[in-house]
Write an enzyme that holds these catalytic residues in place. Structure first.
Site, short mmCIF file in Angstrom:
data_model
loop_
_atom_site.label_atom_id
_atom_site.label_comp_id
_atom_site.label_asym_id
_atom_site.label_seq_id
_atom_site.Cartn_x
_atom_site.Cartn_y
_atom_site.Cartn_z
N CYS A 180 -0.01 1.76 -5.50
CA CYS A 180 -0.97 2.64 -6.16
C CYS A 180 -0.40 4.05 -6.32
O CYS A 180 0.44 4.49 -5.53
CB CYS A 180 -2.28 2.67 -5.38
SG CYS A 180 -3.10 1.05 -5.29
N HIS A 192 0.83 -1.20 0.00
CA HIS A 192 0.00 0.00 0.00
C HIS A 192 0.87 1.25 0.00
O HIS A 192 1.90 1.32 0.67
CB HIS A 192 -0.93 0.01 1.21
CG HIS A 192 -2.08 -0.95 1.08
ND1 HIS A 192 -2.94 -0.93 0.01
CD2 HIS A 192 -2.52 -1.96 1.88
CE1 HIS A 192 -3.86 -1.88 0.16
NE2 HIS A 192 -3.62 -2.51 1.28
#
Length: 220
Positions: free
Chosen positions: A190, A133
Site C-alpha cells: 500500500c 504490508h
C-alpha cells in the site's frame, strides 16, 4: 570546648542531612509531573502503533483484479499449499529477511510476504507476485533503487533478482500487474507509506531474475 565543637558538628550534620532530604523531596515532587507526562507519551505511542496495526490488518495490499496473468505460460516447479511457508526473501540494502507464505489473505500477510496463488512460482518463467504490508514486512521498500538485488530462497534453490523499476497506481486500478514471458518478480504494498488510515494507492516494485544458485548448506 570539645563538647561545644562536637555539638556544633552534630548540628551541622543534622542540618546537612535535613537539607539533603528536603532537596531530594523537592526533586521528586518536580520529577513527578514529568514522569507522568512521559508515561502518557508512552501510552500515546503504543496506542498509535496499535491503531496503525489494526489499519494495516484491514488493508488489502493486493486488491482483487489488479493482477492480470491470463495467457501466461508459467513453469510452476513446486505445488504450493495455501498458508504454507514456501521460502524467504532477503533485501541486502535493507538487511531485512522476511518469510514467504502461499496466499495473500490476512492470515498470511500477518506472518510475512504473501505469494499470489495465481502467479508464477518463484524463479520460474512468468511473473511471481508477492504482497506485503507497508509498515511491517515491506517497510523500507521505497528505499530500494534500480539495480539493487533481492534474494529469494525456496526448496528449488536461491534466486537473485535485480530491481528494474517501480510504479505507483491507484488502488482500484485493474490489470496493473501483467504477464511476462521471462522470470520477473513484482512486489506490491500500500502507498503512501506513511499514510494515516487505509492507503489509497499501491506501490509496485519490479525486478528481473539474474541467476539461480543452489542452496548453501549451513555449517553445523
Amino acid at each position: 570546648m570539645k563538647k561545644r565543637s562536637g555539638l556544633s558538628i552534630a548540628v551541622k550534620l543534622i542540618f546537612i542531612l535535613s537539607l539533603c532530604v528536603l532537596i531530594y523531596s523537592v526533586v521528586q515532587i518536580l520529577k513527578a509531573p514529568a514522569e507522568a507526562r512521559h508515561a502518557l507519551n508512552d501510552w500515546d505511542k503504543k496506542r498509535e502503533e496499535a491503531v496503525s496495526l489494526q489499519v494495516l490488518e484491514e488493508e488489502t495490499p493486493l486488491p482483487a483484479g489488479m493482477v492480470n496473468l491470463s495467457g501466461e505460460k508459467s513453469i510452476s516447479r513446486t505445488d504450493y499449499t495455501g498458508g504454507e511457508v514456501i521460502g524467504e526473501i532477503y533485501f541486502p540494502r535493507l538487511d531485512k529477511r522476511v518469510a514467504i507464505l502461499e496466499g495473500t489473505e490476512r492470515p498470511q500477510l500477518k506472518k510475512g510476504a504473501g505469494h499470489y496463488e495465481g502467479s508464477a512460482a518463484i524463479g520460474a518463467i512468468g511473473n511471481s507476485v508477492l504482497a506485503g504490508h507497508r509498515d511491517t514486512v515491506f517497510r523500507g521498500l521505497g528505499n530500494l533503487e534500480v539495480h539493487d538485488l533481492i534474494e529469494l530462497e525456496t526448496a528449488e534453490g536461491k534466486f537473485i533478482y535485480e530491481v528494474t523499476g517501480s510504479l505507483i497506481v491507484d488502488g482500484d486500478e485493474r490489470g496493473a500487474i501483467k504477464q511476462s514471458d521471462t522470470p520477473v518478480l513484482t512486489l506490491i504494498t500500500c502507498y503512501p507509506f506513511s499514510y494515516v488510515g487505509s492507503a489509497p494507492d499501491r506501490y509496485l516494485l519490479s525486478a528481473s531474475l539474474l541467476r539461480q544458485e543452489p542452496l548453501s548448506r549451513e555449517a553445523e
